[in-house]
Design an enzyme around this catalytic site. Structure first.
Site, PDB file in Angstrom:
ATOM      1  N   SER A  30      24.504  64.548  69.342  1.00 49.74           N
ATOM      2  CA  SER A  30      24.911  63.631  68.281  1.00 49.74           C
ATOM      3  C   SER A  30      24.474  64.125  66.905  1.00 49.74           C
ATOM      4  O   SER A  30      24.840  63.530  65.903  1.00 49.74           O
ATOM      5  CB  SER A  30      24.330  62.243  68.553  1.00 49.74           C
TER       6      SER A  30
ATOM      7  N   GLU B 294      21.659  64.194  65.126  1.00 51.31           N
ATOM      8  CA  GLU B 294      20.916  63.294  64.237  1.00 51.31           C
ATOM      9  C   GLU B 294      19.619  63.917  63.722  1.00 51.31           C
ATOM     10  O   GLU B 294      18.995  63.369  62.820  1.00 51.31           O
ATOM     11  CB  GLU B 294      20.624  61.974  64.955  1.00 51.31           C
TER      12      GLU B 294
ATOM     13  N   ASP C 293      28.863  59.048  65.561  1.00 48.38           N
ATOM     14  CA  ASP C 293      27.749  58.514  66.355  1.00 48.38           C
ATOM     15  C   ASP C 293      26.497  58.732  65.524  1.00 48.38           C
ATOM     16  O   ASP C 293      26.175  59.876  65.187  1.00 48.38           O
ATOM     17  CB  ASP C 293      27.674  59.241  67.699  1.00 48.38           C
TER      18      ASP C 293
ATOM     19  N   HIS D 186      25.253  61.356  61.276  1.00 47.70           N
ATOM     20  CA  HIS D 186      25.465  62.768  60.983  1.00 47.70           C
ATOM     21  C   HIS D 186      26.391  63.398  62.011  1.00 47.70           C
ATOM     22  O   HIS D 186      26.602  62.859  63.101  1.00 47.70           O
ATOM     23  CB  HIS D 186      24.125  63.533  60.964  1.00 47.70           C
TER      24      HIS D 186
ATOM     25  N   ASP E 132      31.071  65.695  66.628  1.00 48.80           N
ATOM     26  CA  ASP E 132      30.066  64.671  66.921  1.00 48.80           C
ATOM     27  C   ASP E 132      30.298  64.136  68.329  1.00 48.80           C
ATOM     28  O   ASP E 132      31.362  64.344  68.929  1.00 48.80           O
ATOM     29  CB  ASP E 132      30.151  63.538  65.894  1.00 48.80           C
TER      30      ASP E 132
ATOM     31  N   HIS F 203      43.822  49.646  78.769  1.00 45.03           N
ATOM     32  CA  HIS F 203      43.706  48.227  78.412  1.00 45.03           C
ATOM     33  C   HIS F 203      43.378  48.022  76.928  1.00 45.03           C
ATOM     34  O   HIS F 203      42.815  46.997  76.550  1.00 45.03           O
ATOM     35  CB  HIS F 203      42.661  47.529  79.296  1.00 45.03           C
TER      36      HIS F 203
ATOM     37  N   HIS G 232      49.109  42.079  88.887  1.00 44.85           N
ATOM     38  CA  HIS G 232      48.283  42.575  89.987  1.00 44.85           C
ATOM     39  C   HIS G 232      48.940  42.292  91.340  1.00 44.85           C
ATOM     40  O   HIS G 232      48.285  42.007  92.324  1.00 44.85           O
ATOM     41  CB  HIS G 232      46.869  41.998  89.938  1.00 44.85           C
TER      42      HIS G 232
ATOM     43  N   TYR H 281      46.990  35.500  84.152  1.00 48.37           N
ATOM     44  CA  TYR H 281      47.615  36.562  83.361  1.00 48.37           C
ATOM     45  C   TYR H 281      48.944  36.090  82.774  1.00 48.37           C
ATOM     46  O   TYR H 281      49.353  36.534  81.700  1.00 48.37           O
ATOM     47  CB  TYR H 281      47.850  37.803  84.218  1.00 48.37           C
TER      48      TYR H 281
END
Length: 1014
Positions: A24, A26, A50, A53, A161, A345, A454, A461
């Site tokens: 990341s 940092e 994230d 930096h 990153d 989703h 489903h 739903y």
């Protein structure tokens, strides 16, 4: 280790996760394992995904960035039990688009094993989730210890990153986009095909826009705007709330570059599932960096802008804030061609995106950002999916729920061009086909009024999907783009069925999917929208049936104080009142409570309604699952569709709810769902053991029977019957079987069971007649001294029970149970009446009758002279007659081998359901149904393990799920000569003095009836 991030500015920029596989950047120094060739490397605060930096990489042509350490790649599980795959995950920022690609190479001791290209023709952040063994070129090896990123034949600068060298992820969900179009190439999941479907081309030709079409475009835009926005005022409180929420994102500009708190889609957390203990899929939402809240705020700002006066300071402020949020989220990667690595989703997260951008169309145009915004909306709405002519009827319920608004917004954002007209024609055709009755278990709507997701009837739903379907039917109504009569009528019939099986608004417990909490409801506004959409044939400006249904439903406190489930569309009380007033002014009045009988072949459901009560039976079969279980959802509802019968009732004049019907979650024994015949297990054994059983499904359980015979018959929409061969799945108690039937005759429900058997020696098998919560003083006083009188029982809700067999009453004050989602202990006061079949029963049986809305005097008289007599109750058939109603009801589990009792019906050539009603001395109503949906024929398509046990498999893996229901001929032989008017589904085979033979062609689990005359 997870670094928690709380909803305050100091924490929103914290690094999400620390792990040896995660980079990341940092720390102020470059990691020692990273070096460059023909490159300059440094830590930068200019762009970050994230923490605060990223790694800045400035490269010469063909320069290299090298990372030397064990990449922690793991091969896929050779046993096939763990279906997750190792993936490489990275975010890349580009300030200057280049029509080129960088190459990611993965080496072992200097030898290249695998690689993939990543296109850099973009500005902003882009992500890649690439599975080593499926998506990359070459062959990855365990022990790989070097990553090289090779620059193109040009110089440039990128920021890197949130780089994860390898982590096991659910292999179904990685998503192709313009940067990595080869990822997960085999998927057909409708969430993941943005790139593939962006390439689709129109089949409707471009034509000039006529004056009439231009007027219709303006009408559509006005209707859509009214649909998503109601004029109001911006209060100081609202403005202050917006400012506080906006400030959380810390959006700033420096040297023409925007930056702020990183924003992710909720599914990005799936990168950490195998990296951190106590992983929480909703962790990014809880950290305040998930995009749903971001887009909801953008919509809120757009509404405030539209509500403020032109030229006012608040309007200028809202414009500035909106444009800053637009720039930031575009920079974060919400842009054409970007899928964030994992996007499944996503529709639920970007719901606010579409109305927000649409409401600011003029502002975006003025800023020169309209074309870019249009393209963004079309990408995420997958609008090009509407281009090809649909190959068949139906679309996924999620598409109605999450994509219709986005698609129409992306189209209506356009200027009034031939391309816009082409999109509108394609879109209305897509909606039209999507609303038509779909085959098999496909979404969304069924010929009988079922609403599928489903692969089952799923109201929870459906309410979201119906929001999209009804809005689009209304949007195009009375224009040249209106949907077909079939499409319009199909959605209308779905709503009419829903208001029949719900009472008054609530879903029955057995039809609540994985949310058996008593909170799910239909949405009255859907009926209002269909009322003002006019009649299906387009001739009437209002639909009378929909208007009167709406006025009945909205008269309830439909927006009560209790928290509505997240899946339910939000509707304002003001909007409800406004349409109700309009309908009343046009002469419409509320309908009375629906009466009669409804059978849903595509739901394995039968409903009987009289007065204000309803009785809802539900079963399952080899086509329709018994219950849906997820981790943390419906942990104990295994028996919901094991032949359940719920009575929904209330005192006269009161609104029917689960509470008035004697249900609450606290203390409810999940073993004793009324109507079911089940093994009464400790809750630890009843709890679903949720697994990921194949690559077609996730962590879920949806178990099937191997029996095709389960479903109902409806005669004249007034009476009916229901039968099922119950056979529990081998995952739990596969020896458990029963033959069950319900006979709905006016205000009487006769319940029969036979051939109850299993080999479970540890726990008793029971049939539950009732299990009712005792919640107030009057109910406690009622049960204090009430233990029933022989065959007659009256509960405190006014329902009577005639039980001619031995039954046991239990009063458990308190009774302990667990919450369906958390498993947390609950308690409540309950009474139950059950028939105990003992442990490991053989040839067990039961008989009882229910009379809702009655009194003790009536029940006492009924017990002395029951209004029915059982003619047969065995493995082959359950047959009874009700002389006073002149009805004989047949549930024929097997093909009759001898003459049937009951008079008129002598035999059938297959198992089926039949009801005969004698209307006069020489007139009879005959109804026949074949509950077998016949999506395939022959033996059940089970797979067996080495011990001969049925294996658990997902419904999504079955090849027959989209098949049309097949026709099954049912031949019935009647005593005597009868005249019949033939129909397409009923033909006379032969007739003489002794008998008449008719052949019915049955499909869809539907009921077919003919009138017989002497």
């Amino acid at each position: 280790m997870l670094i928690l991030s709380f909803l305050c500015p100091a924490f929103l920029n914290a690094q999400i996760v620390t792990d040896e596989r995660m980079f990341s950047f940092e720390e102020p120094q470059l990691p020692a394992c990273i070096t460059g060739v023909q490159s300059q490397l440094g830590i930068s605060g200019a762009h970050y995904k994230d923490g605060k930096h990223s790694l800045e990489w400035t490269f010469e042509p063909n320069g290299r960035l090298e990372l030397r350490k064990d990449l922690k790649f793991e091969k896929k599980d050779p046993t096939g039990k763990d279906l997750y795959l190792s993936a490489f995950i990275v975010w890349i920022y580009n300030e200057q688009p280049q029509d080129a690609a960088i190459e990611f190479e993965f080496l072992k001791d200097g030898r290249k094993c695998a690689s993939f290209p990543f296109g850099i023709n973009f500005k902003g952040w882009r992500a890649a989730w690439v599975c080593y063994e499926r998506d990359m070129q070459g062959t990855p090896e365990e022990g790989m210890n070097e990553l090289r990123i090779v620059a193109p034949d040009a110089k440039g600068r990128l920021f890197i990153d949130h780089l994860i060298t390898a982590t096991k992820v659910d292999a179904r969900q990685q998503t192709a986009d313009l940067q990595v179009p080869f990822v997960n190439a085999g998927t057909t999941n409708h969430w993941l095909v943005l790139y593939k479907h962006s390439l689709l081309k129109p089949d409707i030709e471009l034509t000039p826009v006529s004056d009439k079409q231009r007027q219709e475009m303006k009408l559509l835009e006005k209707r859509f705007r009214d649909m998503i926005y109601t004029k109001g005022k911006v209060t100081e409180k609202e403005a202050e709330t917006i400012r506080k929420k906006y400030d959380l994102y810390q959006i700033t500009y420096k040297d023409g570059q925007v930056s702020g708190v990183p924003v992710f889609m909720v599914r990005a957390s799936e990168a950490y599932e195998r990296m951190i203990p106590d992983w929480d899929k909703d962790m990014l939402t809880k950290m305040g960096i998930e995009m749903r809240a971001y887009f909801d705020l953008m919509k809120r700002i757009a509404v405030a802008y539209n509500n403020s006066e032109a030229g006012s300071p608040i309007r200028k402020e809202m414009r500035r804030k909106f444009l800053a949020m637009y720039d930031h989220i575009t920079d974060q990667g919400v842009a054409y061609g970007s899928c964030w690595g994992n996007i499944h989703h996503y529709g639920y997260s970007v719901r606010g995106l579409y109305p927000a951008y649409f409401l600011m169309k003029d502002v975006l145009r003025e800023e020169g950002k309209l074309l870019e915004a249009e393209r963004t909306l079309r990408w995420y709405a997958i609008t090009n999916e509407v281009y090809p002519k649909p190959e068949g009827n139906g679309i996924d319920m999620d598409s109605f729920n999450t994509q219709t608004t986005g698609r129409i917004a992306s189209i209506l954002m356009m200027e009034d061009t031939p391309e816009k007209l082409q999109y509108l024609k394609s879109f209305s055709r897509w909606i039209d086909y999507g609303c038509r009755p779909a085959p098999g278990l496909a979404g969304s709507f069924k010929v009988d009024g079922g609403a599928f997701h489903h692969r089952n009837n799923y109201p929870a739903y459906a309410v979201g999907g119906l929001d999209g379907a009804t809005n689009m039917i209304y949007l195009f109504s009375r224009t040249s783009l209106a949907v077909s009569e079939l499409a319009h009528r199909t959605v209308k019939d779905v709503l009419l069925a829903m208001r029949f099986y719900c009472n008054k608004l609530n879903f029955p417990l057995s039809m609540s999917g994985r949310h058996p909490d008593g909170k799910g409801k239909l949405v009255p506004m859907h009926y209002a929208i269909m009322a003002i959409a006019g009649t299906p044939d387009g001739k009437g400006d209002f639909d009378k049936e929909m208007a009167s249904a709406y006025l009945r439903l909205v008269s309830s406190d439909s927006s009560s104080a209790e928290q509505a489930p997240e899946y339910m569309p939000k509707v304002s009380n003001a909007q409800e009142r406004k349409i109700a007033k309009r309908l009343v002014e046009n002469g419409f009045r509320a309908e009375p409570d629906p009466q009669g009988n409804l059978s849903l072949g595509y739901g394995c459901v039968s409903v009987q309604r009289r007065e204000n009560w309803s009785a809802v039976a539900r079963g399952h079969s080899r086509y329709l699952w018994a219950a849906e279980h997820y981790l943390g959802h419906n942990l104990y509802g295994r028996y919901l569709a094991h032949g359940s019968l719920q009575i929904l009732t209330a005192p006269p004049g009161q609104t029917v709810t689960p509470t008035t019907s004697g249900w609450q979650q606290e203390g409810f024994d999940w073993n004793r769902i009324p109507g079911v015949t089940s093994i009464h297990l400790p809750l630890d054994l009843l709890k679903a053991n949720v697994l990921n059983v194949d690559t077609f499904s996730g962590m879920e359980e949806m178990l099937y029977s191997d029996e095709a015979f389960a479903g109902g018959l409806s005669q004249g929409k007034m009476n009916g019957n229901f039968g099922m061969k119950l056979h529990e799945h081998d995952k739990y108690n596969g020896t458990h079987r029963a033959r069950k039937s319900f006979h709905f005759i006016d205000g009487m429900i006769v319940c029969l069971g036979s051939d109850i058997e299993n080999t479970n020696m540890d726990y008793p098998t029971e049939t539950t007649i009732f299990q009712l919560a005792v919640t107030d003083k009057a109910a406690h006083d009622y049960w204090k001294n009430n233990a029933g009188e022989g065959k007659v029982w009256m509960d405190h809700l006014g329902t009577g029970y005639y039980v001619p067999v031995a039954a046991r009453f239990e009063k458990n004050f308190p009774q302990y149970s667990r919450m369906q989602d958390t498993g947390k202990e609950t308690k409540g006061d309950w009474v139950s009446l059950i028939i105990d079949h003992g442990k490991a029963p053989k040839a067990g049986s039961y008989e009882y009758a229910i009379l809702p809305g009655t009194d003790r005097k009536t029940m006492t008289a009924f017990a002395k002279k029951p209004a029915y007599s059982v003619l047969q109750q065995d493995r082959n058939a359950h047959i009874l007659e009700s002389p006073s109603d002149r009805i004989t009801s047949y549930v024929l589990f097997e093909t009759p081998q001898s003459l049937l009792p009951g008079g008129l019906l002598q035999r059938t050539d297959t198992s089926c359901l039949v009801m005969v009603r004698k209307e006069s001395a020489d007139k009879v109503l005959l109804t026949v149904a074949q509950p077998d949906l016949a999506l395939y024929r022959g033996p059940s398509d089970e797979a067996f393990d080495k011990d001969g046990k049925r294996m658990e498999r997902s419904i999504y893996s079955r090849p027959w799920i989209d098949n049309e229901s097949g026709e099954i001929p049912v031949t019935v032989t009647l005593k005597g000569r009868w005249k019949v008017v033939e129909t397409p589904y009923c033909k006379v085979v032969s007739e003489d003095k002794k008998q008449t033979v008719l052949r019915f062609l049955c499909k869809d689990g539907a009921s077919y009836e003919v009138e017989l005359e002497k």
